[in-house]
Design a protein around this motif. Structure first.
Motif, short mmCIF file in Angstrom:
data_model
loop_
_atom_site.label_atom_id
_atom_site.label_comp_id
_atom_site.label_asym_id
_atom_site.label_seq_id
_atom_site.Cartn_x
_atom_site.Cartn_y
_atom_site.Cartn_z
N VAL A 329 33.96 34.28 21.17
CA VAL A 329 32.84 35.02 21.76
C VAL A 329 32.02 35.68 20.66
CG1 VAL A 329 32.19 36.92 23.29
CG2 VAL A 329 34.08 35.44 23.91
N GLY A 330 30.71 35.60 20.80
CA GLY A 330 29.83 36.22 19.81
C GLY A 330 28.43 36.36 20.36
N GLY A 331 27.47 36.53 19.48
CA GLY A 331 26.09 36.67 19.90
C GLY A 331 25.68 38.11 20.09
N PRO A 332 24.44 38.33 20.57
CA PRO A 332 23.91 39.69 20.68
C PRO A 332 24.58 40.54 21.76
CG PRO A 332 22.39 38.09 21.62
CD PRO A 332 23.46 37.30 20.94
N SER A 333 25.05 39.93 22.84
CA SER A 333 25.67 40.69 23.93
C SER A 333 26.94 40.01 24.42
CB SER A 333 24.68 40.86 25.09
OG SER A 333 23.51 41.51 24.69
N PRO A 334 27.96 39.93 23.58
CA PRO A 334 29.19 39.22 23.97
C PRO A 334 29.92 39.93 25.10
CG PRO A 334 29.52 40.40 21.92
CD PRO A 334 28.06 40.53 22.24
N LYS A 335 30.55 39.13 25.95
CA LYS A 335 31.23 39.70 27.12
C LYS A 335 32.38 38.80 27.53
CE LYS A 335 28.94 39.63 31.01
NZ LYS A 335 27.97 39.99 32.06
N ILE A 336 33.47 39.41 27.95
CA ILE A 336 34.63 38.69 28.47
C ILE A 336 34.91 39.19 29.87
CG2 ILE A 336 37.11 38.27 28.20
CD1 ILE A 336 36.67 38.73 25.16
N VAL A 337 35.04 38.28 30.83
CA VAL A 337 35.31 38.63 32.22
C VAL A 337 36.60 37.94 32.65
CG1 VAL A 337 34.45 38.62 34.58
CG2 VAL A 337 32.83 38.83 32.67
N ILE A 338 37.57 38.74 33.04
CA ILE A 338 38.86 38.20 33.48
C ILE A 338 39.13 38.68 34.90
CG2 ILE A 338 41.35 38.27 33.09
CD1 ILE A 338 40.76 38.36 30.10
N VAL A 339 39.36 37.75 35.81
CA VAL A 339 39.57 38.06 37.22
C VAL A 339 40.98 37.64 37.61
CG1 VAL A 339 38.80 37.64 39.59
CG2 VAL A 339 37.11 37.74 37.74
N GLN A 340 41.71 38.58 38.22
CA GLN A 340 43.05 38.32 38.72
C GLN A 340 43.17 38.92 40.12
OE1 GLN A 340 44.38 35.92 35.81
NE2 GLN A 340 45.80 36.62 37.38
N GLY A 341 44.36 38.85 40.70
CA GLY A 341 44.57 39.39 42.03
C GLY A 341 44.60 40.90 42.02
N GLY A 342 44.18 41.50 43.14
CA GLY A 342 44.21 42.94 43.28
C GLY A 342 45.46 43.41 44.00
N PRO A 343 45.70 44.72 44.01
CA PRO A 343 46.83 45.25 44.77
C PRO A 343 46.67 44.94 46.26
CG PRO A 343 45.86 46.93 43.32
CD PRO A 343 44.92 45.77 43.33
N TYR A 344 47.75 44.65 46.92
CA TYR A 344 47.76 44.40 48.36
C TYR A 344 46.92 43.19 48.74
CZ TYR A 344 49.26 49.18 47.71
OH TYR A 344 49.91 50.30 47.25
N ASN A 345 46.97 42.15 47.91
CA ASN A 345 46.31 40.89 48.21
C ASN A 345 47.04 40.24 49.39
OD1 ASN A 345 46.13 37.86 48.02
ND2 ASN A 345 44.59 38.39 46.49
N GLU A 346 46.35 40.05 50.50
CA GLU A 346 46.99 39.58 51.72
C GLU A 346 47.49 38.14 51.61
OE1 GLU A 346 46.33 40.72 56.29
OE2 GLU A 346 44.55 39.88 55.31
N VAL A 347 46.78 37.31 50.87
CA VAL A 347 47.21 35.92 50.67
C VAL A 347 48.55 35.90 49.96
CG1 VAL A 347 46.68 33.76 49.50
CG2 VAL A 347 44.87 34.99 50.68
N VAL A 348 48.65 36.63 48.86
CA VAL A 348 49.90 36.67 48.09
C VAL A 348 51.02 37.28 48.93
CG1 VAL A 348 51.02 37.65 46.06
CG2 VAL A 348 48.68 36.76 45.89
N LYS A 349 50.70 38.35 49.67
CA LYS A 349 51.70 39.03 50.49
C LYS A 349 52.27 38.09 51.55
CE LYS A 349 53.56 43.15 51.38
NZ LYS A 349 54.28 43.97 50.38
N LEU A 350 51.41 37.35 52.23
CA LEU A 350 51.87 36.42 53.26
C LEU A 350 52.74 35.31 52.67
CD1 LEU A 350 48.61 36.10 55.38
CD2 LEU A 350 50.83 36.77 56.29
#
Length: 459
Positions: A329-350
């Motif tokens: 990652v580089g450039g004038p406005s570098p950014k990293i976005v990481i998405v995972q499951g949240g607490p009490y995810n109903e899909v995972v819970k089921l």
């Protein structure tokens, strides 16, 4: 359930205050809390009703009082008899402008799904300053007559379906005292004093005595979205499983759409993993790579943004992975976005409740580790965002909805499972309870970490 609650409490109005306004034990507890919190605290009364007794006691003690209620009629009454700022609002979508010193939810956590109820306590934690307080007033499930209840094993909760209450039929959800305290711990609180438990008789002939349980808890964890707490010390390595239809057309999420829109669509964006953003999240220009994250085949500073959606579950060396991501990652406005499951995810819970094997690791542990190494490698300017999402099943009949949802959900992580058909059968039985009364959504809440270079250093 929101529309039902709004209609119900609009019709009750002042009758609710007449029945429940003279709860002496509750009044004493709120006065104690009013003395415990700092002078002129900013407080929120969630489901404020007519404002009595909670908002009235807090205002009389000199605190800054705010309140929300789903009922326009209730808010109108509150404004007429209690000083403060009160507004019509749904607690599940409410977003405060600034943090509170204390949040009160007294007899307002009944008519919602189990997933929403658990998530609601976590939302309260998000609204409160570290060191602030939450006060919950509930009826515990342990006080209910077994013959009138339906147990939900997925969430360890109890339903009273079609319950007659103040002349209306409602579906109410209840947790045990132990489960409420556990839920508070999971959301970053510690119980501050011994909870109060007592019987209360509403001032109404058709009302039987109710068991009331009041608990005061203090917020100690700064980021509830990275729970549930306490975190495990380590995670068991998971064997990689192909995921299919993870972001299929059934997924609905304005938050995810906004996140993707903000990232943009250009060759300067790297999406790690397969093209999971198919359908209405599809990208055309961005680069997709299905390659071990620990060894990305790119020169340093090749991309301005890196996006990783549910890719950190099977990482064997988290530090090496984050080091690689930050390297490209580089450039004038570098950014990293990481998405995972949240607490009490109903899909995972089921899925976890019926398959008895974790499809993913503890998401809070994964995100904590991610944040720690991002900071170590120069991306310490970090924000954490809740991503509300759900899978929608619009099939006409209940059996069709349950069958479609069971087939779809087991296909995410368990398509190759030798007992998939048995898992589907067990899932259908739990979905019948979830999808009653024309419901058609399974919550799939996520958390996004957005990281930029630390403010005190460049990239």
């Amino acid at each position: 359930m929101t529309a039902q609650a709004e209609s119900l409490f609009n019709s009750l109005g002042a009758h609710y205050e007449a029945a429940f306004g003279m709860d002496r034990e509750l009044q004493s507890f709120i006065r104690l809390v009013a003395k415990t919190i700092p002078p002129r605290s900013r407080t929120l009364d969630v489901g404020c009703g007519t404002g009595k007794p909670v908002s009235e006691i807090l205002a009389s003690a000199g605190h800054e009082v705010h309140g929300i209620d789903i009922s326009e009629e209730m808010v109108k009454i509150t404004k007429s008899q209690v000083p403060g700022e009160f507004q019509v609002g749904d607690m599940k979508t409410y977003q405060p402008s600034t943090l509170f010193d204390a949040v009160f939810a007294i007899r307002s956590l009944f008519q919602m799904s189990a997933c929403d109820m658990c998530s609601m306590v976590m939302r309260f934690s998000q609204w409160i300053k570290v060191g602030g307080y939450v006060v919950l007033g509930v009826t515990p499930s342990t006080s209910l007559a077994p013959k009138n209840t339906t147990y939900d094993p997925t969430w360890d909760c109890t339903w009273m379906l079609d319950k007659l209450w103040m002349g209306n039929h409602v579906d109410d959800l209840f947790l045990s005292e132990e489960r409420w305290c556990q839920l508070l711990r999971e959301s970053g609180f510690i119980v501050e004093i011994e909870p109060v438990s007592y019987l209360f008789s509403p001032a109404s002939q058709e009302h039987a005595p109710e068991a009331h349980y009041i608990v005061l808890a203090k917020k100690v964890e700064p980021e509830p979205l990275l729970g549930p707490y306490p975190l495990p010390r380590c995670l068991k390595p998971l064997e990689f499983q192909d995921r299919e239809d993870f972001f299929a057309d059934r997924l609905v999420s304005k938050d995810l759409e906004k996140l993707v829109e903000d990232i943009g669509d250009s060759p300067d964006i790297l999406c790690i993993g397969k093209d999971l953003l198919n359908g209405h999240f599809q990208r055309r220009k961005s680069r997709f790579v299905d390659h071990p994250i620990e060894d990305l085949p790119f020169a340093p500073r090749t991309f301005q943004t890196v996006l990783a959606l549910w890719q950190m579950d099977y990482v064997l060396n988290m530090e090496r992975t984050i080091q690689e991501i930050t390297r490209v990652v580089g450039g004038p406005s570098p950014k990293i976005v990481i998405v995972q499951g949240g607490p009490y995810n109903e899909v995972v819970k089921l899925l976890t409740s019926v398959a008895r094997s974790l499809p993913v690791g503890h998401q809070g542990h994964i995100l904590h580790s991610t944040r720690r190494y991002l900071t170590k490698y120069g991306f310490g300017n970090i924000t954490v965002h809740r991503i509300d999402a759900s899978y929608e099943f619009q099939e006409a009949s209940l059996p069709e909805r349950c069958a479609a949802a069971a087939d779809f959900l087991t296909g995410i992580w368990h398509r190759q499972h030798p007992q998939r058909e048995k898992i589907k059968e067990a899932l259908v039985e739990r979905l019948k309870l979830l999808f009653r009364a024309d419901a058609h959504s399974v919550s799939h809440g996520m958390v996004a970490i957005v990281a930029r270079p630390s403010l005190d250093q460049g990239n």
